[in-house]
Design an enzyme around this catalytic site. Structure first.
Site, short mmCIF file in Angstrom:
data_model
loop_
_atom_site.label_atom_id
_atom_site.label_comp_id
_atom_site.label_asym_id
_atom_site.label_seq_id
_atom_site.Cartn_x
_atom_site.Cartn_y
_atom_site.Cartn_z
N ASP A 43 83.74 -13.34 77.70
CA ASP A 43 85.06 -13.84 78.09
C ASP A 43 86.08 -12.72 78.33
OD1 ASP A 43 86.64 -16.00 78.80
OD2 ASP A 43 87.61 -16.09 76.84
N SER A 551 42.91 -12.81 59.35
CA SER A 551 43.32 -12.36 60.69
C SER A 551 44.01 -13.49 61.45
CB SER A 551 42.13 -11.81 61.47
OG SER A 551 41.01 -12.65 61.42
#
EC number: 2.7.7.4
Length: 640
Positions: A43, A551
């Site tokens: 802005d 894993s």
């Protein structure tokens, strides 16, 4: 960086005779082109400024102007104070929120110059979009709201501007009308910004007081700022030098985009010249191979030409039949770029999921894409204080310095010398999303000092001595699924059949090789990376390696697969529902995780990504451990 596409709207057709139209088009072609970005905090008026520039340069069609007036009326502004941001904020979400969340490219021209401007987001969440917009810019307009002064995002964007190699900056102190055109406010903001800019190497700064909404000092000097004697914004944009011509000492570089082979009589190498000049007869070197040849022809824009320079898209033909592919670089033979596979780099992280050291990504450098892993950051940068902070990872919009390890050598120049061969993006292997962008500093010394040693007793020789085909058999699944039990039974059966094996078990490895690692996502990735490298060494020794690890992440299992040859990696998914695994809970880990005593536990507060196409799937709700082991051994026996 990825090449940005000029998203320029069509200009109105000139009216006149054919001669007048031709003269007009020649005049447009002869104008220089300035690429610039607008950036700053949210802005601060970036979109309004670009809208004002389009309006003042008379680049709006009548229907666009009518639509602007209608939209401005809906938004509550009309008369002289049109809402110029509406010309740029094209996304509905932007109009509703009043912020820019995407990069908007706009084209406009004056009598002296053509321009392409990128309106980049101000909100911190969209800093990654700003990096994209800045990657090809020659100048940055950094807006500051006079009421708020220099903000954190102002500093962040300035740091990125400096890092990305933009050296010319306009500090636009905007909305000065809302502080009564105060000279004191302008001076204070300019002093604060110049002090910060000096620390990051930005010295070419022009500070302009303005009101984008009211037009003060945009195209004409404002009577509201009699104390300001500098140029208007448009005057500066029209006169600032542009480095378009190659420097005298700039060496030729052409990343090969495409091997052009329309018939058996023609073979050319197409791409855009990223640096220097190439002439017919010049000697060039193809990298990374290092082979040399001579340029016999240059084809550009459908016609033969004697030379080509930076920014031109051309096809080169060579005197010799040397091996050149997409991603290679043709360069000046006397001054070629370096070739390496390990680098130090500045990295801007652009993904909501944090960067994880050791996780495999893809790196796109020029026209080449290779595999890469990122080491733990050396430090990250506090953009407010420029302090170097310790970091184990990088979060969204964070900037850090890291080492990169590529899976193959690439030709490169430092980013400060060549954006095309020094700027890169990181891509997620699974989603194909861009997750980071960065700038190469230099090759690590060990990249030149460490080489593969040729050995005579290789994997094949080890395997022949053992009379077996080496394999990595990778067991994955939740804790309590039965991985270790099944893997142990498989090894016993293979051993009884006379095979040479070794079992790498998750718990056992953490007692030694990986005892320094915890259970965070980053540590889990490093845990698997180390185990995968050990498994590869055992594969080279001719062994059948059984790897039993949770894993949890697909990308790390794919990394392990990539270390093996075709058919040498067998993924075994021990498929057990979470409820069943939790019911078994042989180590009491699920109970601890449920009580909050065990953080980052897979299946509870850390995800598990099941394999999509495993070679073997074991359903432990139907098969016993002994039956599962027999299935796996039979699978291996059937594929010697």
């Amino acid at each position: 960086m990825e090449t940005l596409i000029d998203n320029a709207p069509a200009m109105a057709q000139p009216v006149g005779t054919q001669s007048e139209i031709a003269q007009y088009l020649r005049a447009q072609q002869s104008k220089s082109l300035l690429r610039f970005i607008t950036c700053g905090s949210v802005d601060d008026g970036k979109s309004t400024l670009i809208g004002r520039l389009l309006y003042e340069s008379k680049m709006l069609f009548e229907d666009q102007l009518a639509q602007l007036e209608a939209d401005s009326k809906k938004m509550g502004t009309q008369g002289e104070n049109l809402d110029f941001a509406l010309l740029v904020d094209g996304l509905a979400a932007e109009r509703e929120q009043g912020i820019t969340i995407d990069v908007a490219y706009r084209f406009f021209a004056t009598d002296k110059r053509k321009f392409i401007v990128a309106d980049t987001p101000g909100h911190e969440q969209y800093t990654r979009n700003m990096v994209t917009g800045a990657s090809t810019a020659d100048l940055a307009i950094l807006l500051v709201d006079a009421r708020r002064g220099v903000q954190t995002q102002t500093r962040r964007h300035s740091y990125l501007v400096a890092t990305l190699g933009i050296r010319r900056v306009v500090l636009a102190v905007n909305k000065l009308d809302m502080v009564d055109y105060s000279r004191e406010v302008h001076t204070r903001i300019e002093k604060e910004y110049r002090e910060f800019a000096r620390q990051i190497g930005l010295t070419d700064i022009v500070c302009i007081p303005m009101s984008a909404l009211r037009g003060d000092n945009i195209t004409e000097a404002s009577a509201n700022t009699p104390w300001y004697q500098g140029p208007t914004l448009m005057d500066h944009l029209e006169s600032v030098p542009i480095d378009q011509a190659p420097a005298q000492d700039e060496s030729f570089r052409l990343p090969v985009q495409w091997v052009n082979r329309p018939n058996l009589d023609f073979r050319g190498f197409a791409g855009t010249v990223s640096a220097g000049v190439i002439r017919r007869g010049d000697r060039v070197r193809a990298l990374p191979s290092g082979r040399e040849s001579r340029v016999t022809g240059i084809v550009g824009a459908g016609a033969e030409c004697e030379q080509a320079m930076r920014g031109q898209a051309v096809t080169l033909t060579l005197a010799d039949e040397i091996d050149v592919s997409r991603g290679d670089v043709l360069a000046c033979a006397e001054d070629p770029p370096a070739v390496a596979d390990q680098f130090e780099a500045t990295l801007v992280w652009m993904n909501e999921d944090a960067m994880l050291p050791g996780r495999p990504y893809l790196l796109k450098l020029g026209t080449r894409t290779v595999g890469v892993t990122v080491a733990q950051p050396k430090y990250k940068v506090n953009v407010n204080t420029l302090e170097h902070l310790a970091a184990r990872t990088l979060e969204l919009n964070e900037i850090g310095v890291c080492n990169l390890h590529l899976d193959q050598p690439v030709a490169f120049d430092p980013y400060t010398r060549n954006r095309e061969l020094g700027g890169f993006i990181l891509i997620d292997r699974l989603t194909n999303n861009t997750v980071g962008a960065g700038m190469l500093h230099f090759a690590l010394r060990r990249a030149q000092n460490v080489h593969w040693q040729a050995i005579d007793v290789d994997r094949r020789a080890h395997a022949a001595l053992k009379h077996q085909s080496p394999r990595i058999v990778w067991f994955t699944g939740l804790s309590g699924a039965g991985k270790s039990t099944i893997a142990n039974l498989v090894e016993k059966r293979l051993h009884a059949l006379g095979h040479h094996t070794y079992l790498l078990d998750g718990d056992n490895v953490r007692h030694g090789l990986n005892k320094d690692l915890g259970f965070s996502e980053a540590d889990r990735i490093e845990n698997i990376r180390r185990v995968a490298e050990v498994a590869r060494l055992m594969l080279d020794a001719g062994l059948i390696v059984l790897v039993s690890f949770i894993s949890p992440f697909r990308s790390e299992r794919e990394m392990a697969r990539a270390l093996a040859g075709d058919g040498e990696f067998i993924e075994v998914f021990i498929d057990t529902p979470l409820a069943v695994a939790e019911q078994r809970d042989p180590k009491g880990l699920y109970r601890k995780a449920r009580r909050g005593e065990l953080k980052n536990f897979t299946g509870i507060d850390s995800p598990y990504e099941p394999p999509e196409h495993p070679e073997i799937r074991i359903d432990t709700t139907g098969d016993s451990a002994e039956q599962a082991a027999e299935r796996i051994v039979a699978w291996l026996r059937d594929r010697p």
